[in-house]
Design an enzyme around this catalytic site. Structure first.
Site, short mmCIF file in Angstrom:
data_model
loop_
_atom_site.label_atom_id
_atom_site.label_comp_id
_atom_site.label_asym_id
_atom_site.label_seq_id
_atom_site.Cartn_x
_atom_site.Cartn_y
_atom_site.Cartn_z
N ASN A 1 0.87 -1.18 0.00
CA ASN A 1 0.00 0.00 0.00
C ASN A 1 0.90 1.22 0.00
O ASN A 1 1.41 1.63 1.05
CB ASN A 1 -0.91 -0.02 1.23
N ARG B 1 -2.54 -2.14 -3.54
CA ARG B 1 -3.74 -1.33 -3.35
C ARG B 1 -3.66 -0.14 -4.29
O ARG B 1 -2.69 0.62 -4.28
CB ARG B 1 -3.84 -0.83 -1.91
N HIS C 1 -12.73 2.88 -0.05
CA HIS C 1 -12.72 1.86 1.02
C HIS C 1 -13.39 0.57 0.56
O HIS C 1 -13.89 -0.21 1.38
CB HIS C 1 -13.44 2.36 2.28
N GLY D 1 -10.53 8.51 7.94
CA GLY D 1 -11.43 8.60 6.80
C GLY D 1 -12.63 7.74 7.10
O GLY D 1 -12.50 6.70 7.75
N ARG E 1 -11.71 15.77 7.12
CA ARG E 1 -12.49 16.11 5.93
C ARG E 1 -13.90 16.52 6.34
O ARG E 1 -14.49 15.94 7.25
CB ARG E 1 -12.57 14.93 4.97
N ASP F 1 -8.78 12.77 17.01
CA ASP F 1 -8.70 11.49 17.71
C ASP F 1 -9.95 11.35 18.58
O ASP F 1 -10.15 12.12 19.53
CB ASP F 1 -7.44 11.45 18.57
N MET F 2 -10.79 10.35 18.27
CA MET F 2 -12.05 10.21 18.99
C MET F 2 -11.82 9.95 20.48
O MET F 2 -12.64 10.36 21.31
CB MET F 2 -12.87 9.08 18.37
N ARG F 3 -10.73 9.32 20.83
CA ARG F 3 -10.46 9.08 22.25
C ARG F 3 -10.25 10.40 22.99
O ARG F 3 -10.77 10.58 24.11
CB ARG F 3 -9.22 8.19 22.41
N VAL G 1 -12.35 3.74 14.61
CA VAL G 1 -13.39 4.28 15.47
C VAL G 1 -14.54 3.28 15.60
O VAL G 1 -15.04 3.02 16.70
CB VAL G 1 -13.90 5.63 14.94
N GLU H 1 -14.61 0.10 15.39
CA GLU H 1 -14.29 -1.10 16.15
C GLU H 1 -14.05 -0.83 17.63
O GLU H 1 -14.24 -1.72 18.47
CB GLU H 1 -13.04 -1.78 15.56
N ASN H 2 -13.64 0.40 17.97
CA ASN H 2 -13.16 0.66 19.33
C ASN H 2 -13.96 1.68 20.13
O ASN H 2 -13.84 1.71 21.35
CB ASN H 2 -11.70 1.12 19.26
N GLU I 1 -8.22 -5.18 5.29
CA GLU I 1 -8.07 -4.84 3.88
C GLU I 1 -6.89 -5.57 3.24
O GLU I 1 -6.95 -5.95 2.08
CB GLU I 1 -7.93 -3.32 3.73
#
Length: 403
Positions: A12, A96, A185, A217, A246, A287-289, A336, A338-339, A389
């Site tokens: 990739n 990829r 994706h 993303g 974005r 960062d969502m955390r 995000v 998954e966690n 992926e």
């Protein structure tokens, strides 16, 4: 290809990085993984993780001038583990490639004509395809005798009907400049939708799934019987959900307004919408955390950013429920998805009348395995399926070259 050649190297190639994995398709084992970053800088870094029996990670720092040097460094690391690119067990290299346009609807063995077509698509993927091309050229030079396969992010979405793929602009202009919705994706949406069906004990052809790929993303897809019928990203990865940096969906006239009133150039607006918007534009963090930590501390900007993110996500869940007519599962994936249990909970809050809900105890469980987080006997299953992926690319590559 010999009968013993069961290994696939997945590459990739980004503008300044190369991610790689070497997999044995006999049993799906990961033999090695790694990342080369900051290519072209004095402080380049290579992190290589060998087989489980080979010890811990190896990190090296120093200038890596270009992608050719990066791939040669990768080859040296693999050779040190007895997994060199000259191994007769290496069946192919899978690349990829972000944008395949309408021409490439499935994995494709790369030759000069294919490479030329990927180059022709650079104007609709100026940030991604050039880097992918560089990786392909370098790998072909290192192993010209080995099959090189392109696996396209856009391919899974080429099954969208025309009424979902076309923008409502002048047809002649759109066709002349290849303006339409391609989606991205795709390898993740393909893998996750298939794994969701398996989790439900059904064939993919029997299942309608809304896949929510939520990372820095982010994209959503509506998958009916194993085929994508709509997806949130469009001509570029900018359209759709609120993302880390974005904006996602936005009134196109905002760009004209910024040109006329703020005097911003096209390039400046491009940077604004792709790199300075989304969560980072709303609250300074992507960062969502960290955003959740700030919310817990009473930060109103972080709360608003989270609410905007969830509102957009919920709109797409509702829209794709209408597109599909019958929804069997909603599946969260990527970093995000998954966690971040609070994201999953908030995204489906209030949708109980649509048969969608999460069980608080199940949702709180952390696991690397596919799992259901909806209450028993829910009309719509809610799942968390870790994406893979690289495995999807390797599987598609090996299936093609092994006949």
């Amino acid at each position: 290809m010999t009968a013993t050649a069961t290994r696939v190297l997945v590459l990739n190639s980004g503008s300044s990085s190369v991610k790689y994995q070497l997999l044995d398709m006999h049993d799906g084992t990961r033999l090695a993984t790694g990342l080369v970053e900051r290519i072209g800088e004095e402080s380049s870094r290579l992190v290589h993780t060998p087989p489980a029996s080979g010890g811990g990670k190896r990190e090296t720092e120093g200038a890596i001038a270009d992608h050719e040097a990066a791939l040669k460094a990768v080859a040296a690391e693999l050779a040190a583990d007895g997994l060199g690119l000259d191994s007769p067990q290496l069946a192919a290299i899978g690349h990829r490639v972000v944008h395949g346009g309408l021409k490439f609807t499935e994995p494709t063995v790369i030759d000069d004509a294919v490479l030329k077509e990927i180059e022709r698509l650079v104007p609709v993927a100026p940030l991604h395809n050039p880097a992918n091309i560089t990786g392909i050229r370098t790998a072909r030079a290192l192993r010209p005798d080995l099959p090189q396969v392109a696996v396209f992010d856009t391919a899974f979405h080429t099954t969208m009907p025309e009424y979902a793929a076309r923008y409502a602009i002048d047809v002649a202009t759109a066709d002349a400049h290849r303006i339409r919705r391609y989606g991205f994706h795709g390898t993740s949406h393909a893998y996750v939708s298939r794994k969701t069906a398996a989790l439900l004990g059904k064939d993919p052809s029997e299942v309608n799934v809304i896949v929510l790929h939520l990372g820095n993303g982010a994209s959503a897809s509506a998958v009916a019987g194993g085929r994508c019928v709509d997806t949130s990203m469009g001509l570029t990865p900018l359209e759709g959900l609120v993302m880390g940096t974005r904006s996602g969906d936005i009134d196109p006239a905002v760009t004209f307004h910024l040109q006329r009133v703020a005097g911003m150039s096209t390039d400046e607006i491009d940077v604004l919408l792709n790199k300075k918007s989304g969560l980072v534009g709303l609250c300074g963090d992507n960062d969502m955390r960290e955003i959740r930590r700030r919310i817990d501390a009473g930060d109103e900007r972080a709360q608003l950013a989270f609410d905007i993110y969830i509102h957009r996500l919920k709109k797409y869940i509702g829209a794709y429920s209408a597109v599909l007519g019958r929804v069997d599962a909603v599946t969260f994936t990527a970093g995000v998805g998954e966690n971040a249990a609070p994201v999953r909970e908030a995204a489906l809050a209030g949708l109980e009348e649509m048969g969608m809900a999460v069980d608080a105890a199940r949702n709180a469980v952390r696991s690397d395995e596919p799992r259901l987080i909806s209450p028993e006997h829910s009309r719509v299953a809610v799942a968390v399926v870790p994406t893979d992926e690289e495995l999807e690319i390797a599987q598609q590559t090996y299936a093609l070259v092994s006949g």
